[in-house]
Scaffold this motif. Structure first.
Motif, PDB file in Angstrom:
ATOM      1  N   ILE A 136       0.874  -1.293   0.041  1.00 22.82           N
ATOM      2  CA  ILE A 136       0.019   0.018   0.059  1.00 22.82           C
ATOM      3  C   ILE A 136       0.924   1.188   0.087  1.00 22.82           C
ATOM      4  CG2 ILE A 136      -1.712   1.369   1.134  1.00 22.82           C
ATOM      5  CD1 ILE A 136      -2.839  -1.393   2.327  1.00 22.82           C
ATOM      6  N   ASN A 137       1.971   1.036   0.750  1.00 24.08           N
ATOM      7  CA  ASN A 137       3.013   2.359   0.805  1.00 24.08           C
ATOM      8  C   ASN A 137       3.558   2.613  -0.606  1.00 24.08           C
ATOM      9  OD1 ASN A 137       4.995   3.466   3.644  1.00 24.08           O
ATOM     10  ND2 ASN A 137       4.754   4.433   1.546  1.00 24.08           N
ATOM     11  N   LEU A 138       3.730   1.525  -1.224  1.00 24.76           N
ATOM     12  CA  LEU A 138       4.512   1.375  -2.553  1.00 24.76           C
ATOM     13  C   LEU A 138       3.597   2.117  -3.599  1.00 24.76           C
ATOM     14  CD1 LEU A 138       6.606   0.879  -4.673  1.00 24.76           C
ATOM     15  CD2 LEU A 138       5.774  -1.454  -4.736  1.00 24.76           C
ATOM     16  N   ALA A 139       2.198   1.651  -3.501  1.00 28.10           N
ATOM     17  CA  ALA A 139       1.241   2.249  -4.393  1.00 28.10           C
ATOM     18  C   ALA A 139       1.085   3.762  -4.191  1.00 28.10           C
ATOM     19  CB  ALA A 139      -0.249   1.630  -4.051  1.00 28.10           C
ATOM     20  N   ALA A 140       1.120   4.198  -3.139  1.00 26.64           N
ATOM     21  CA  ALA A 140       1.116   5.712  -2.668  1.00 26.64           C
ATOM     22  C   ALA A 140       2.247   6.379  -3.321  1.00 26.64           C
ATOM     23  CB  ALA A 140       0.923   5.807  -1.002  1.00 26.64           C
ATOM     24  N   HIS A 141       3.354   5.822  -3.062  1.00 17.79           N
ATOM     25  CA  HIS A 141       4.388   6.436  -3.770  1.00 17.79           C
ATOM     26  C   HIS A 141       4.330   6.623  -5.428  1.00 17.79           C
ATOM     27  CE1 HIS A 141       7.141   6.818  -0.161  1.00 17.79           C
ATOM     28  NE2 HIS A 141       7.532   5.638  -0.435  1.00 17.79           N
ATOM     29  N   LEU A 142       3.848   5.606  -6.006  1.00 22.76           N
ATOM     30  CA  LEU A 142       3.320   5.511  -7.327  1.00 22.76           C
ATOM     31  C   LEU A 142       2.258   6.504  -7.770  1.00 22.76           C
ATOM     32  CD1 LEU A 142       3.794   1.559  -7.774  1.00 22.76           C
ATOM     33  CD2 LEU A 142       5.199   3.422  -8.987  1.00 22.76           C
ATOM     34  N   GLY A 143       1.745   7.051  -6.815  1.00 28.25           N
ATOM     35  CA  GLY A 143       0.875   8.067  -7.257  1.00 28.25           C
ATOM     36  C   GLY A 143      -0.507   7.960  -7.454  1.00 28.25           C
ATOM     37  N   VAL A 144      -1.065   6.437  -7.173  1.00 29.86           N
ATOM     38  CA  VAL A 144      -2.509   6.223  -7.069  1.00 29.86           C
ATOM     39  C   VAL A 144      -3.381   6.869  -6.534  1.00 29.86           C
ATOM     40  CG1 VAL A 144      -1.604   3.850  -7.971  1.00 29.86           C
ATOM     41  CG2 VAL A 144      -2.547   4.175  -5.607  1.00 29.86           C
ATOM     42  N   ALA A 145      -4.600   6.984  -7.139  1.00 27.03           N
ATOM     43  CA  ALA A 145      -5.932   7.375  -6.547  1.00 27.03           C
ATOM     44  C   ALA A 145      -6.856   6.675  -6.044  1.00 27.03           C
ATOM     45  CB  ALA A 145      -6.689   8.367  -7.602  1.00 27.03           C
ATOM     46  N   ARG A 146      -6.701   5.180  -6.175  1.00 24.74           N
ATOM     47  CA  ARG A 146      -7.448   4.224  -5.721  1.00 24.74           C
ATOM     48  C   ARG A 146      -7.076   2.753  -5.725  1.00 24.74           C
ATOM     49  NH1 ARG A 146     -12.211   1.652  -8.659  1.00 24.74           N
ATOM     50  NH2 ARG A 146     -13.898   1.404  -7.174  1.00 24.74           N
ATOM     51  N   ILE A 147      -7.129   2.213  -4.600  1.00 22.13           N
ATOM     52  CA  ILE A 147      -6.323   0.861  -4.138  1.00 22.13           C
ATOM     53  C   ILE A 147      -7.531   0.172  -3.829  1.00 22.13           C
ATOM     54  CG2 ILE A 147      -4.981  -0.384  -2.723  1.00 22.13           C
ATOM     55  CD1 ILE A 147      -3.329   2.325  -2.100  1.00 22.13           C
ATOM     56  N   LEU A 148      -7.486  -1.139  -4.460  1.00 23.52           N
ATOM     57  CA  LEU A 148      -8.440  -2.199  -4.406  1.00 23.52           C
ATOM     58  C   LEU A 148      -7.520  -3.331  -3.551  1.00 23.52           C
ATOM     59  CD1 LEU A 148     -10.557  -2.467  -7.593  1.00 23.52           C
ATOM     60  CD2 LEU A 148     -10.917  -0.978  -5.545  1.00 23.52           C
ATOM     61  N   LEU A 149      -8.043  -3.720  -2.265  1.00 21.46           N
ATOM     62  CA  LEU A 149      -7.367  -4.756  -1.398  1.00 21.46           C
ATOM     63  C   LEU A 149      -8.177  -6.136  -1.801  1.00 21.46           C
ATOM     64  CD1 LEU A 149      -6.862  -3.024   1.676  1.00 21.46           C
ATOM     65  CD2 LEU A 149      -5.423  -3.104  -0.203  1.00 21.46           C
ATOM     66  N   LEU A 150      -7.529  -7.242  -2.309  1.00 21.73           N
ATOM     67  CA  LEU A 150      -7.974  -8.272  -2.481  1.00 21.73           C
ATOM     68  C   LEU A 150      -6.987  -9.567  -1.740  1.00 21.73           C
ATOM     69  CD1 LEU A 150      -8.689  -6.854  -5.175  1.00 21.73           C
ATOM     70  CD2 LEU A 150      -9.582  -9.149  -5.976  1.00 21.73           C
ATOM     71  N   GLY A 151      -7.487 -10.568  -1.201  1.00 19.15           N
ATOM     72  CA  GLY A 151      -6.875 -11.584  -0.566  1.00 19.15           C
ATOM     73  C   GLY A 151      -6.237 -10.867   0.840  1.00 19.15           C
ATOM     74  N   PHE A 152      -6.824  -9.965   1.538  1.00 19.30           N
ATOM     75  CA  PHE A 152      -6.365  -9.083   2.665  1.00 19.30           C
ATOM     76  C   PHE A 152      -7.215  -9.800   3.933  1.00 19.30           C
ATOM     77  CE2 PHE A 152      -3.696  -6.629   0.031  1.00 19.30           C
ATOM     78  CZ  PHE A 152      -2.983  -6.292   0.869  1.00 19.30           C
ATOM     79  N   ASP A 153      -7.323 -10.894   3.932  1.00 20.53           N
ATOM     80  CA  ASP A 153      -8.296 -11.461   5.265  1.00 20.53           C
ATOM     81  C   ASP A 153      -7.758 -11.160   6.451  1.00 20.53           C
ATOM     82  OD1 ASP A 153      -9.999 -14.083   3.497  1.00 20.53           O
ATOM     83  OD2 ASP A 153      -8.219 -13.472   2.452  1.00 20.53           O
ATOM     84  N   MET A 154      -6.472 -11.269   6.652  1.00 18.97           N
ATOM     85  CA  MET A 154      -6.015 -11.089   7.948  1.00 18.97           C
ATOM     86  C   MET A 154      -6.605 -11.855   9.052  1.00 18.97           C
ATOM     87  SD  MET A 154      -3.315  -8.964   7.909  1.00 18.97           S
ATOM     88  CE  MET A 154      -2.561  -8.939   6.526  1.00 18.97           C
ATOM     89  N   ARG A 155      -6.918 -13.144   8.785  1.00 17.97           N
ATOM     90  CA  ARG A 155      -7.365 -14.202   9.945  1.00 17.97           C
ATOM     91  C   ARG A 155      -7.539 -15.537   9.096  1.00 17.97           C
ATOM     92  NH1 ARG A 155     -12.964 -15.630   9.281  1.00 17.97           N
ATOM     93  NH2 ARG A 155     -13.964 -14.687   7.322  1.00 17.97           N
ATOM     94  N   PRO A 156      -7.531 -16.572   9.689  1.00 14.63           N
ATOM     95  CA  PRO A 156      -7.843 -17.765   9.108  1.00 14.63           C
ATOM     96  C   PRO A 156      -9.257 -18.058   8.736  1.00 14.63           C
ATOM     97  CG  PRO A 156      -6.509 -18.002  11.304  1.00 14.63           C
ATOM     98  CD  PRO A 156      -7.266 -16.539  11.387  1.00 14.63           C
ATOM     99  N   VAL A 157      -9.235 -19.009   7.539  1.00  8.65           N
ATOM    100  CA  VAL A 157     -10.565 -19.174   7.143  1.00  8.65           C
ATOM    101  C   VAL A 157     -10.737 -20.533   6.951  1.00  8.65           C
ATOM    102  CG1 VAL A 157     -12.228 -18.745   5.190  1.00  8.65           C
ATOM    103  CG2 VAL A 157     -10.959 -16.927   5.894  1.00  8.65           C
ATOM    104  N   ALA A 158     -11.642 -21.320   7.780  1.00  3.78           N
ATOM    105  CA  ALA A 158     -11.667 -22.631   7.579  1.00  3.78           C
ATOM    106  C   ALA A 158     -10.485 -23.464   7.922  1.00  3.78           C
ATOM    107  CB  ALA A 158     -12.539 -22.985   6.279  1.00  3.78           C
ATOM    108  N   GLY A 159      -9.516 -23.003   8.836  1.00  6.75           N
ATOM    109  CA  GLY A 159      -8.411 -23.460   9.190  1.00  6.75           C
ATOM    110  C   GLY A 159      -7.334 -23.293   8.268  1.00  6.75           C
ATOM    111  N   ARG A 160      -7.637 -22.382   7.299  1.00  2.59           N
ATOM    112  CA  ARG A 160      -6.390 -21.800   6.233  1.00  2.59           C
ATOM    113  C   ARG A 160      -6.048 -20.459   6.294  1.00  2.59           C
ATOM    114  NH1 ARG A 160      -8.099 -23.426   0.080  1.00  2.59           N
ATOM    115  NH2 ARG A 160      -5.852 -22.803  -0.022  1.00  2.59           N
ATOM    116  N   THR A 161      -4.733 -20.246   6.078  1.00  3.59           N
ATOM    117  CA  THR A 161      -4.178 -18.848   6.102  1.00  3.59           C
ATOM    118  C   THR A 161      -4.084 -18.367   5.005  1.00  3.59           C
ATOM    119  OG1 THR A 161      -2.013 -19.838   6.803  1.00  3.59           O
ATOM    120  CG2 THR A 161      -3.596 -19.340   8.619  1.00  3.59           C
ATOM    121  N   HIS A 162      -3.826 -19.180   3.795  1.00  2.46           N
ATOM    122  CA  HIS A 162      -3.300 -18.585   2.597  1.00  2.46           C
ATOM    123  C   HIS A 162      -4.297 -19.330   1.467  1.00  2.46           C
ATOM    124  CE1 HIS A 162       0.306 -17.661   4.891  1.00  2.46           C
ATOM    125  NE2 HIS A 162       0.394 -16.815   4.229  1.00  2.46           N
ATOM    126  N   TRP A 163      -4.360 -18.726   0.428  1.00  2.00           N
ATOM    127  CA  TRP A 163      -5.315 -19.020  -0.653  1.00  2.00           C
ATOM    128  C   TRP A 163      -4.290 -20.439  -1.502  1.00  2.00           C
ATOM    129  CZ3 TRP A 163      -2.676 -19.591  -5.501  1.00  2.00           C
ATOM    130  CH2 TRP A 163      -1.648 -18.662  -5.719  1.00  2.00           C
TER     131      TRP A 163
END
Length: 224
Positions: A136-163
């Motif tokens: 996100i900090n890198l995207a800000a340096h790159l000058g973007v106006a809008r950031i969409l976050l995907l795969g930012f669960d920040m919690r386990p889901v059904a025992g899984r931590t990664h896709w």
């Protein structure tokens, strides 16, 4: 040896970027829906789903050894992944002894530690204890106006931590809740001050400080 840190310019001024994290909700269908529609930063293994991404970002020396090939910090040898070497976009990493000395093509950002908010110095990022925060900090340096976050669960889901099932190091609920998650709140005001809209398109995400939408809703706004 002087480290040649990347001085990031606002090359994506006013654009939208999707940042692909490692959470279990990340799906090939959602990733494919982004192709050709916006800038994309793939964090860690997300380049497997988006080999066409503009940037592959990583911050972990062991991860680099697993994918590039070489000896990791524990002394174990790894063959690497051909998909990593075939990735045509930019590779960007947080400074460490492994990447800047052994793969000169990787653009290196200085580690300004886990300070709150967005780093204003254009050759580095605040770590936020996670690669997704740094992206996100890198995207800000790159000058973007809008950031969409995907795969930012920040919690386990059904025992899984990664896709994916390839992560060689376990992430505990405490890692998410105590180490990574609290830092995202520190991005809200700095992003607002820069005019950056951050939308969390991760279903069920534990990150509550950004507005949430489905990816379809966010893409519909982008078309209007």
């Amino acid at each position: 040896m002087r480290i040649p840190f990347w001085q990031v310019e606002p090359e994506w001024k006013g654009e939208t970027v999707a940042i692909l994290g490692g959470g279990p909700s990340l799906s090939p269908g959602d990733v494919n829906a982004l192709h050709g529609r916006m800038r994309v930063i793939a964090v860690n293994n997300a380049y497997w789903l988006a080999p066409w991404a503009d940037i592959l970002y990583f911050s972990d020396e062991a991860w680099w050894c697993w994918h590039h090939g070489g000896t990791d910090p524990k002394g174990e040898r790894h063959k690497g992944d051909p998909r990593y070497h075939a990735f045509p976009g930019r590779k960007v990493a947080l400074a460490n002894a492994c990447t800047f000395r052994r793969e000169p093509a990787v653009r290196i950002l200085q580690n300004y530690e886990a300070n709150p908010g967005l780093c204003e110095i254009r050759d580095g990022v605040y770590t936020g204890r996670s690669s997704g925060y740094q992206a996100i900090n890198l995207a800000a340096h790159l000058g973007v106006a809008r950031i969409l976050l995907l795969g930012f669960d920040m919690r386990p889901v059904a025992g899984r931590t990664h896709w994916h099932m390839a992560h060689k190091r376990a992430t505990t609920p405490e890692d998410f809740g105590n180490t990574m998650l609290p830092w995202f709140r520190t991005l809200v005001e700095p992003c607002r001050a820069r005019g950056i809209e951050v939308i969390n398109c991760t279903p069920g995400s534990a990150i509550e400080c950004f507005p949430k939408m489905t990816l379809d809703e966010a893409l519909e706004i982008g078309r209007s």
